[in-house]
Design a protein around this motif. Sequence first.
Motif, PDB file in Angstrom:
ATOM      1  N   LEU A 214      -5.095   2.509  20.045  1.00  0.00           N
ATOM      2  CA  LEU A 214      -5.624   3.781  20.015  1.00  0.00           C
ATOM      3  C   LEU A 214      -6.945   3.920  20.566  1.00  0.00           C
ATOM      4  CD1 LEU A 214      -4.791   4.594  16.377  1.00  0.00           C
ATOM      5  CD2 LEU A 214      -3.428   5.339  18.306  1.00  0.00           C
ATOM      6  N   ARG A 215      -7.630   2.700  21.086  1.00  0.00           N
ATOM      7  CA  ARG A 215      -8.984   2.867  21.427  1.00  0.00           C
ATOM      8  C   ARG A 215      -8.655   2.595  23.191  1.00  0.00           C
ATOM      9  NH1 ARG A 215      -9.021  -2.982  19.359  1.00  0.00           N
ATOM     10  NH2 ARG A 215      -8.868  -4.209  20.782  1.00  0.00           N
TER      11      ARG A 215
ATOM     12  N   TRP B 267      -9.990  -1.919  14.105  1.00  0.00           N
ATOM     13  CA  TRP B 267      -9.958  -2.629  15.200  1.00  0.00           C
ATOM     14  C   TRP B 267      -8.776  -3.789  15.036  1.00  0.00           C
ATOM     15  CZ3 TRP B 267     -12.844  -0.344  18.234  1.00  0.00           C
ATOM     16  CH2 TRP B 267     -13.070  -0.850  19.559  1.00  0.00           C
ATOM     17  N   TYR B 268      -8.545  -4.383  13.750  1.00  0.00           N
ATOM     18  CA  TYR B 268      -7.691  -5.337  13.519  1.00  0.00           C
ATOM     19  C   TYR B 268      -6.212  -4.843  13.557  1.00  0.00           C
ATOM     20  CZ  TYR B 268      -5.174  -8.850  10.847  1.00  0.00           C
ATOM     21  OH  TYR B 268      -4.247  -9.668  10.231  1.00  0.00           O
ATOM     22  N   LEU B 269      -6.283  -3.652  13.076  1.00  0.00           N
ATOM     23  CA  LEU B 269      -4.665  -3.146  13.319  1.00  0.00           C
ATOM     24  C   LEU B 269      -4.406  -2.721  14.715  1.00  0.00           C
ATOM     25  CD1 LEU B 269      -4.478  -0.719  10.253  1.00  0.00           C
ATOM     26  CD2 LEU B 269      -3.296  -2.869  10.366  1.00  0.00           C
TER      27      LEU B 269
ATOM     28  N   GLN C 277     -17.162   1.877  28.872  1.00  0.00           N
ATOM     29  CA  GLN C 277     -18.116   3.020  28.453  1.00  0.00           C
ATOM     30  C   GLN C 277     -17.250   4.003  27.629  1.00  0.00           C
ATOM     31  OE1 GLN C 277     -19.364   4.693  32.359  1.00  0.00           O
ATOM     32  NE2 GLN C 277     -20.491   2.969  32.821  1.00  0.00           N
ATOM     33  N   ALA C 278     -15.953   4.536  27.752  1.00  0.00           N
ATOM     34  CA  ALA C 278     -15.232   5.100  26.698  1.00  0.00           C
ATOM     35  C   ALA C 278     -15.367   4.328  25.287  1.00  0.00           C
ATOM     36  CB  ALA C 278     -13.970   5.463  27.178  1.00  0.00           C
TER      37      ALA C 278
ATOM     38  N   LEU D 150       0.385   5.583  10.596  1.00  0.00           N
ATOM     39  CA  LEU D 150       1.310   6.646  11.003  1.00  0.00           C
ATOM     40  C   LEU D 150       1.088   6.431  12.788  1.00  0.00           C
ATOM     41  CD1 LEU D 150       0.807   9.882   8.782  1.00  0.00           C
ATOM     42  CD2 LEU D 150       2.624   8.190   8.735  1.00  0.00           C
ATOM     43  N   GLU D 151       0.139   6.663  13.285  1.00  0.00           N
ATOM     44  CA  GLU D 151       0.076   6.683  14.519  1.00  0.00           C
ATOM     45  C   GLU D 151       0.483   5.219  15.173  1.00  0.00           C
ATOM     46  OE1 GLU D 151      -0.650   9.119  16.863  1.00  0.00           O
ATOM     47  OE2 GLU D 151      -0.810  10.555  15.246  1.00  0.00           O
TER      48      GLU D 151
END
Length: 119
Positions: A84-85, A73-75, A90-91, A24-25
């Motif tokens: 989204l990451r 990670w793949y998506l 560091q974050a 969805l995101e």
Amino acid sequence: MDDRLTLIGFRYSVCTRILRMEFLELGLEAAYVEANPFAAEPDAELSRHTAFGRVPVLRHGAFALTETAAIIWYLDDLTAGQALRPEDAQATARMLQVIGIIDAYGYQPMVKEVFSHGF
């Protein structure tokens, strides 16, 4: 490569829910296949894609991938520019640390010892 995405999951699985929220995101669409990892007989759909009999499984054409973090990670990589990451190293490391802690120490008490008794 076939671009169709299929998510194989279990409606009560927190990991399946995590991936459905990511779809969805990111504005991605995927077919959904329900598979019960707790069935008395091993689920045939899961057996085709994973020796562990666990959900979720992502199919992208002929490619199949298991493990929630790997699928996330793949998506994320499929949707460059909508990640989204965090971009900061560091974050990102802190995010992975929290995910690892929840997977290693939270899943057992929250799901196996609380939720599954109600289910």
